[in-house]
Design a protein around this motif. Structure first.
Motif, PDB file in Angstrom:
ATOM      1  N   VAL A   1       0.728  -1.123  -0.125  1.00 49.68           N
ATOM      2  CA  VAL A   1      -0.066  -0.085  -0.057  1.00 49.68           C
ATOM      3  C   VAL A   1       0.868   1.426  -0.016  1.00 49.68           C
ATOM      4  CG1 VAL A   1      -1.709   1.465   1.367  1.00 49.68           C
ATOM      5  CG2 VAL A   1      -1.954  -1.328   1.014  1.00 49.68           C
ATOM      6  N   ILE A   2       1.961   1.366   0.722  1.00 50.02           N
ATOM      7  CA  ILE A   2       2.915   2.486   1.018  1.00 50.02           C
ATOM      8  C   ILE A   2       3.454   2.640  -0.368  1.00 50.02           C
ATOM      9  CG2 ILE A   2       4.891   3.230   2.099  1.00 50.02           C
ATOM     10  CD1 ILE A   2       3.993   2.251   4.526  1.00 50.02           C
ATOM     11  N   CYS A   3       4.297   1.667  -0.832  1.00 53.68           N
ATOM     12  CA  CYS A   3       5.022   1.755  -1.947  1.00 53.68           C
ATOM     13  C   CYS A   3       3.895   2.053  -3.232  1.00 53.68           C
ATOM     14  CB  CYS A   3       5.674   0.555  -2.577  1.00 53.68           C
ATOM     15  SG  CYS A   3       6.873  -0.020  -1.322  1.00 53.68           S
ATOM     16  N   PHE A   4       2.878   1.539  -3.411  1.00 57.51           N
ATOM     17  CA  PHE A   4       1.976   1.780  -4.669  1.00 57.51           C
ATOM     18  C   PHE A   4       1.491   3.197  -4.377  1.00 57.51           C
ATOM     19  CE2 PHE A   4      -1.919   2.078  -6.875  1.00 57.51           C
ATOM     20  CZ  PHE A   4      -1.631   1.395  -8.077  1.00 57.51           C
ATOM     21  N   ASN A   5       1.230   3.785  -3.335  1.00 60.67           N
ATOM     22  CA  ASN A   5       0.467   5.122  -3.050  1.00 60.67           C
ATOM     23  C   ASN A   5       1.743   6.085  -3.329  1.00 60.67           C
ATOM     24  OD1 ASN A   5      -2.178   4.518  -2.543  1.00 60.67           O
ATOM     25  ND2 ASN A   5      -1.939   4.133  -0.430  1.00 60.67           N
ATOM     26  N   SER A   6       3.115   5.692  -3.085  1.00 64.15           N
ATOM     27  CA  SER A   6       3.976   6.648  -3.158  1.00 64.15           C
ATOM     28  C   SER A   6       4.161   7.059  -4.867  1.00 64.15           C
ATOM     29  CB  SER A   6       5.394   5.933  -2.702  1.00 64.15           C
ATOM     30  OG  SER A   6       5.578   5.045  -3.765  1.00 64.15           O
ATOM     31  N   GLY A   7       3.457   6.148  -5.380  1.00 60.26           N
ATOM     32  CA  GLY A   7       3.561   6.600  -7.010  1.00 60.26           C
ATOM     33  C   GLY A   7       4.840   5.750  -7.633  1.00 60.26           C
ATOM     34  N   ALA A   8       5.591   5.326  -7.050  1.00 59.73           N
ATOM     35  CA  ALA A   8       6.668   4.630  -7.418  1.00 59.73           C
ATOM     36  C   ALA A   8       6.353   3.374  -8.702  1.00 59.73           C
ATOM     37  CB  ALA A   8       7.717   3.785  -6.099  1.00 59.73           C
ATOM     38  N   THR A   9       7.100   3.512  -9.833  1.00 63.05           N
ATOM     39  CA  THR A   9       6.770   2.812 -10.706  1.00 63.05           C
ATOM     40  C   THR A   9       6.978   1.205 -10.494  1.00 63.05           C
ATOM     41  OG1 THR A   9       7.803   4.380 -12.113  1.00 63.05           O
ATOM     42  CG2 THR A   9       7.421   2.012 -13.289  1.00 63.05           C
ATOM     43  N   GLY A  10       6.109   0.209 -10.430  1.00 68.28           N
ATOM     44  CA  GLY A  10       6.211  -1.029 -10.158  1.00 68.28           C
ATOM     45  C   GLY A  10       4.701  -1.542 -10.403  1.00 68.28           C
ATOM     46  N   GLY A  11       4.657  -3.331 -10.445  1.00 67.62           N
ATOM     47  CA  GLY A  11       3.609  -3.667 -10.516  1.00 67.62           C
ATOM     48  C   GLY A  11       2.976  -4.400  -9.398  1.00 67.62           C
ATOM     49  N   MET A  12       1.753  -5.117  -9.598  1.00 64.46           N
ATOM     50  CA  MET A  12       1.120  -5.465  -8.400  1.00 64.46           C
ATOM     51  C   MET A  12       0.775  -7.100  -8.612  1.00 64.46           C
ATOM     52  SD  MET A  12      -0.041  -3.220  -6.174  1.00 64.46           S
ATOM     53  CE  MET A  12      -1.705  -3.475  -5.490  1.00 64.46           C
ATOM     54  N   PHE A  13       1.057  -7.544  -9.684  1.00 62.19           N
ATOM     55  CA  PHE A  13       0.631  -8.987  -9.806  1.00 62.19           C
ATOM     56  C   PHE A  13       1.244  -9.994  -8.926  1.00 62.19           C
ATOM     57  CE2 PHE A  13      -1.163  -8.191 -14.087  1.00 62.19           C
ATOM     58  CZ  PHE A  13      -2.064  -9.049 -14.216  1.00 62.19           C
ATOM     59  N   VAL A  14       2.565 -10.063  -8.953  1.00 59.81           N
ATOM     60  CA  VAL A  14       3.229 -11.051  -7.850  1.00 59.81           C
ATOM     61  C   VAL A  14       3.118 -10.674  -6.820  1.00 59.81           C
ATOM     62  CG1 VAL A  14       5.506 -11.854  -7.113  1.00 59.81           C
ATOM     63  CG2 VAL A  14       4.947 -12.179  -9.652  1.00 59.81           C
ATOM     64  N   PRO A  15       3.046  -9.170  -6.102  1.00 55.96           N
ATOM     65  CA  PRO A  15       2.761  -8.820  -4.690  1.00 55.96           C
ATOM     66  C   PRO A  15       1.625  -9.504  -4.311  1.00 55.96           C
ATOM     67  CG  PRO A  15       3.946  -7.061  -6.050  1.00 55.96           C
ATOM     68  CD  PRO A  15       3.677  -7.975  -6.716  1.00 55.96           C
ATOM     69  N   MET A  16       0.455  -9.439  -5.271  1.00 58.68           N
ATOM     70  CA  MET A  16      -0.921  -9.819  -4.465  1.00 58.68           C
ATOM     71  C   MET A  16      -0.818 -11.319  -4.715  1.00 58.68           C
ATOM     72  SD  MET A  16      -3.953  -7.587  -6.538  1.00 58.68           S
ATOM     73  CE  MET A  16      -3.294  -7.724  -8.217  1.00 58.68           C
ATOM     74  N   LEU A  17      -0.057 -11.993  -5.519  1.00 57.06           N
ATOM     75  CA  LEU A  17      -0.009 -13.690  -5.538  1.00 57.06           C
ATOM     76  C   LEU A  17       0.699 -13.931  -4.125  1.00 57.06           C
ATOM     77  CD1 LEU A  17       0.964 -14.614  -9.302  1.00 57.06           C
ATOM     78  CD2 LEU A  17      -1.187 -14.732  -8.135  1.00 57.06           C
ATOM     79  N   ALA A  18       1.828 -12.958  -3.801  1.00 53.73           N
ATOM     80  CA  ALA A  18       2.332 -13.153  -2.491  1.00 53.73           C
ATOM     81  C   ALA A  18       1.116 -13.075  -1.255  1.00 53.73           C
ATOM     82  CB  ALA A  18       3.575 -12.177  -2.262  1.00 53.73           C
ATOM     83  N   ILE A  19       0.630 -12.047  -1.301  1.00 52.86           N
ATOM     84  CA  ILE A  19      -0.532 -11.953  -0.156  1.00 52.86           C
ATOM     85  C   ILE A  19      -1.418 -13.185  -0.162  1.00 52.86           C
ATOM     86  CG2 ILE A  19      -2.624 -10.656   0.606  1.00 52.86           C
ATOM     87  CD1 ILE A  19       0.163  -9.272   0.925  1.00 52.86           C
TER      88      ILE A  19
END
Length: 520
Positions: free
Chosen positions: A329-347
């Motif tokens: 949540v913090i990294c994504f809300n910071s606006g940093a470039t990067g995806g969510m696919f594998v992070p969601m799989l990790a959750i």
């Protein structure tokens, strides 16, 4: 229809549909496959270096101040990139879906270069973001560039971008069928022959290109996660899958809620808090977590493999679940470039690991633990983005899942039932809506256009539902010169037909130019 007319119709379809699709989307797929292959190769190397660096600083604490100085410099570099190209903030998938649907546009070369550089910064810093979302954006921008270089008419470009985005995902996961389903189920949320042909052509050529290029570094991995043979739960323990689906559904709803609400809160304080400060906070916090709980850093590939091997206690899984969620949540809300696919799989894997530990206490065979983790990954991801078919096929292609579709179907059905009852919206649709809201608001006009389809045009021979019309356009009437139907019973647009279009647009001239590219 006579035999001569039928042959003429088939020849027309091959000339105006099949050949352009294979040529435009196939070439775009080759270029996207080449670009994304090298991007992911570099991403994996940088992620590995990041993990090694954090390990070195943990062993040499006297140099830790240098770590935080380096992270601050990386945050500053990210800020400069986003100031130059604001389109590359976040995961890249909502922006790509917006372009696919005709709601947004890309400055393709600038976005392509900035996405690569910004992503590399995130991976090297160890942010809880993955490479798959940027891969979709890189594939789409590469495809758009290819379409412009080939001088493809505007009417074809969204099909080419769709194929490129699909190819990017297919190469990132080495999962071609997932890439095709992504375009249909997530990108456009509808199935048409043209979309299927476009996505399939790009994905096939991209995957072949990737696997040929991968031979340079020892060949492509068959699967992203090697989990081995999965043991099926006995019939008297299938109730556990319903409980797992319930848990994953609730977790997905909470994750979406936390991400979207935190984004709305960020928007409210944006004028009071400089953008660089948000990036700096995310990078420095990543450094703290990397030193104290390294497994919560990066996208989560290594974390998933450790969970599958039962390397963590249930208490550690709970801690990692909380920390990983907060960091995403913090990294994504910071606006940093990067995806969510594998992070969601990790959750999802963390949720599955917790339930797997509980199920073993309740009598489940430990050999079934990996099945629970695998099913939880697909269920959480599918419930969050509301793309169940993509989620199921993704897990099969990246893990070699071999336990049949019944376990995943039970869990996903339960999770979807929970999400539907509680009104959980698809994650990427929420993100796209936010992106559109943040765009500068301009006045729109209601216009009516009446145009005639010319011989050899893009629209000739296509059904209305098979065309990607400009955003906020509606075909209200078709005035036919010839009322006959094609042999397959489907009414298709023909040269000489007059189509009446209603549009609500903030750029009448651009909309008219797009429609002209379709009819001529």
């Amino acid at each position: 229809m006579t035999a001569k007319e039928r042959r003429s119709a088939y020849a027309y379809k091959i000339k105006n549909i099949i050949i352009p699709v294979i040529f435009y989307c196939g070439l775009a797929g080759i270029l996207a496959g080449l670009t994304v292959a090298f991007f992911n190769r570099a991403a994996n190397l940088l992620t590995g270096y990041s993990t090694q660096l954090y390990g070195w600083f943990k062993d040499n604490p006297a140099y830790i101040p240098l770590l935080f100085l380096g992270l601050a410099l990386l945050a500053g570099a990210m800020w400069l990139i986003h100031k130059f190209t604001p389109e590359v903030r976040g995961s890249g998938i909502p922006q790509t879906e917006g372009v696919m649907r005709g709601l947004l546009t890309f400055r393709w070369l600038r976005v392509l270069i900035s996405t690569c550089i910004g992503s590399f910064i995130s991976f090297f810093a160890g942010l809880s973001l993955g490479s798959e979302g940027p891969s979709v954006q890189i594939g789409a921008t590469t495809a758009q560039g290819a379409a412009k270089l080939m001088h493809a008419r505007a009417a074809w470009q969204r099909y080419v971008v769709t194929g490129g985005g699909s190819a990017g995902l297919a190469v990132a996961f080495n999962a071609p069928l997932t890439g095709i389903l992504f375009a249909i189920e997530e990108g456009h949320r509808r199935v048409t022959p043209m979309l299927l042909l476009s996505a399939s052509s790009s994905v096939i050529f991209a995957t072949i290109t990737y696997r040929l290029v991968a031979q340079l570094w020892g060949g492509a991995d068959n699967m992203l996660f090697e989990l081995g043979v999965l043991e099926m739960l006995p019939i008297n323990q299938l109730w556990m899958l319903f409980l797992l689906g319930l848990g994953c559904g609730v977790a997905a709803i909470f994750f979406n809620f936390a991400l979207n609400r935190s984004q709305r809160a960020t928007d409210k304080i944006e004028k009071k808090t400089p953008y660089w400060a948000r990036l700096l906070a995310a990078f420095l916090l990543t450094g703290v977590v990397g030193l104290l709980l390294t497994d919560a850093n990066t996208g989560g590939h290594g974390l998933i493999e450790k969970i599958a091997e039962q390397d963590f206690t249930i208490q550690m899984l709970l801690l990692l679940l909380v920390v990983k969620t907060v960091m995403i949540v913090i990294c994504f809300n910071s606006g940093a470039t990067g995806g969510m696919f594998v992070p969601m799989l990790a959750i999802g894997a963390l949720v599955g690991g917790i339930f797997g530990k509980l199920f073993m206490l309740w009598g489940m065979d430990p050999d079934c633990y990996k099945l629970v983790v695998c099913v939880a990954m697909t269920t959480f991801f599918g419930a969050s983005v509301r793309a169940p078919l993509t989620a199921i096929v993704l897990i099969v292609e990246i893990t070699g899942y071999n336990a049949g579709f019944l376990p995943a179907s039970i869990a996903i059905f339960t999770a979807f039932l929970v999400a539907e009852l509680l009104g959980n919206r698809p994650l990427y649709d929420e993100m796209l809506e936010r992106t559109l809201e943040r765009r500068q608001k301009t006045e729109t006009k209601d216009v009516r256009m009446e145009v005639e389809i010319e011989l050899g045009s893009f629209l000739a021979g296509k059904s209305i539902n098979d065309v990607l019309w400009p955003a906020n356009c509606l075909v209200t009437r078709v005035i036919r010169k010839d009322e006959r139907l094609i042999a397959d019973g489907e009414m298709r647009l023909q040269p000489g037909d007059i189509i009446v279009i209603k549009a609500n647009t903030d750029n009448v001239e651009k909309t008219y130019e797009y429609i002209q590219s379709m009819i001529k």
